[in-house]
Design an enzyme around this catalytic site. Sequence first.
Site, PDB file in Angstrom:
ATOM      1  CE  LYS A  50      -3.641  -2.706   2.382  1.00 11.10           C
ATOM      2  NZ  LYS A  50      -4.275  -3.115   3.566  1.00 11.10           N
ATOM      3  CD  GLN A  72      -3.086  -4.777   6.444  1.00 10.84           C
ATOM      4  OE1 GLN A  72      -3.028  -3.944   5.703  1.00 10.84           O
ATOM      5  NE2 GLN A  72      -3.648  -5.974   6.067  1.00 10.84           N
ATOM      6  CG  ASP A 119      -9.416  -0.573   5.059  1.00  7.87           C
ATOM      7  OD1 ASP A 119      -8.871  -0.908   3.787  1.00  7.87           O
ATOM      8  OD2 ASP A 119      -8.696  -0.864   6.054  1.00  7.87           O
TER       9      ASP A 119
HETATM   10  C1  BQF Z   1      -1.198 -10.097  -5.813  1.00  6.04           C
HETATM   11  C2  BQF Z   1      -5.771  -9.222   2.640  1.00  6.04           C
HETATM   12  C3  BQF Z   1      -6.548 -11.297   3.516  1.00  6.04           C
HETATM   13  C4  BQF Z   1      -6.737 -10.610   4.882  1.00  6.04           C
HETATM   14  C5  BQF Z   1      -6.341  -9.308   5.071  1.00  6.04           C
HETATM   15  C6  BQF Z   1      -1.426  -7.952  -4.552  1.00  6.04           C
HETATM   16  C7  BQF Z   1      -2.092  -7.832  -2.450  1.00  6.04           C
HETATM   17  C8  BQF Z   1      -2.407  -9.325  -2.459  1.00  6.04           C
HETATM   18  C9  BQF Z   1      -2.019  -9.957  -3.623  1.00  6.04           C
HETATM   19  C10 BQF Z   1      -2.448  -7.103  -1.210  1.00  6.04           C
HETATM   20  C11 BQF Z   1      -5.219  -8.515   1.415  1.00  6.04           C
HETATM   21  C12 BQF Z   1      -5.084  -9.045  -0.051  1.00  6.04           C
HETATM   22  C13 BQF Z   1      -4.721  -7.370   1.546  1.00  6.04           C
HETATM   23  C14 BQF Z   1      -1.498  -9.353  -4.585  1.00  6.04           C
HETATM   24  C15 BQF Z   1      -4.058  -6.330   0.569  1.00  6.04           C
HETATM   25  C16 BQF Z   1      -4.981  -8.015  -1.257  1.00  6.04           C
HETATM   26  O1  BQF Z   1      -0.389  -9.808  -6.649  1.00  6.04           O
HETATM   27  O2  BQF Z   1      -1.902 -11.173  -6.193  1.00  6.04           O
HETATM   28  C17 BQF Z   1      -1.660  -7.194  -3.612  1.00  6.04           C
HETATM   29  O3  BQF Z   1      -1.493  -6.322  -0.681  1.00  6.04           O
HETATM   30  N1  BQF Z   1      -3.697  -7.013  -0.565  1.00  6.04           N
HETATM   31  C18 BQF Z   1      -4.892  -6.734   2.993  1.00  6.04           C
HETATM   32  O4  BQF Z   1      -4.414  -5.575   3.203  1.00  6.04           O
HETATM   33  O5  BQF Z   1      -5.253  -7.384   3.971  1.00  6.04           O
HETATM   34  C19 BQF Z   1      -5.805  -8.613   3.820  1.00  6.04           C
HETATM   35  C20 BQF Z   1      -6.097 -10.483   2.538  1.00  6.04           C
END
Ligand code: BQF
Length: 325
Positions: free
Chosen positions: A79, A123, A146
């Site tokens: 992020k 987060q 969010d």
């Molecule tokens: C990719 C998330 C579960 C629980 C809390 C790129 C992200 C992930 C994958 C990413 C996620 C999942 C995020 C890919 C943020 C998505 O290349 O496939 C980016 O950073 N995510 C989160 O903040 O909290 C989570 C999944």
Amino acid sequence: MLRRWVVSFINPSHTNRTFHTSKLLRTAQIIDGKKIAGDILNEVKQSVESWVQAGNRRPKLVAILVGHNPASKTYVSNKVKAAKSVGIDSETILCSTDITQVSLVERIQSYNTDPSIDGILVQLPLPKGLDEKKICHSISPSKDVDGFHSENIGNLSSDKSGIIPATALGVRELIVRTKIDTFGKNAVVIGRSKHVGLPIALLLHADGNGETGALDMTTTICHRHTSHMDLQKFTLLADVLVAAAGVPGLITKEMVKPGACVIDVGITRVKDAQGKFKLTGDVDFNGVKEIAGFITPVPGGVGPMTVAILMKNTLFAAQHNPKRT
Ligand code: BQF
């Protein structure tokens, strides 16, 4: 040969798909989430530049990371990088695992009243002992990038504009930008989490004439208490199938309607043979791509969209923040 005919009959508009000459089967078009997310980041970057050109301060995002969950660290760093790439200022606040609920809420309240901050995110998941719900609700709704605050979910539920959870908006953008037919078609969402499954279902089913850009689909939500036999009955009807259960391999080709659009929101970290972590979705990609018309990969599907839309939400928050300086 028969299946080829069936596929083109059911979904005659599919062009631009790879063709397995050996098997005489068409495989699904792979929806490139990384590419579409890149397009969105470029759009946000341009909007940020015109916003700043017009004399406004740069948007600023604060990301709060509690504890040492390695996945959370990766997500926050994704992020922060995305923010930098679009010209959004960001600050990461690191809190120790044993921070109390009260002091975390106090910090959030100080960011709520800080006019130089436009967006705040905590987060998730949080370490044990911290109440995610209470903490998410301590973020001012206008800075809640969010979109998890009840006020934002309430607006989404009432077809009113506001901040929409990034993953849900990302799923909609993948569908819309791939020009999938949705009006009056069937959608099935597997997973009912408040942050992912529910807002996705809201965006799919609601009235496109509202302020949220919803898709007018007949939408079914399946979840952990749906019997597996019924699950297949539902999924076979889906023109758009969204898997957000967090169960690797849950969706197999027998469950997919020929030509359907399959969106894989599942992200599970598994160790590969070399002991390295990799991401895996809920969909048996190799099997399902022989049946589906469109499919998102993991990684590179919904994940990058979530991050890109978060930047869009941060710019939205900045442009709607009444007390910014
Ligand atoms: C990719 C998330 C579960 C629980 C809390 C790129 C992200 C992930 C994958 C990413 C996620 C999942 C995020 C890919 C943020 C998505 O290349 O496939 C980016 O950073 N995510 C989160 O903040 O909290 C989570 C999944």
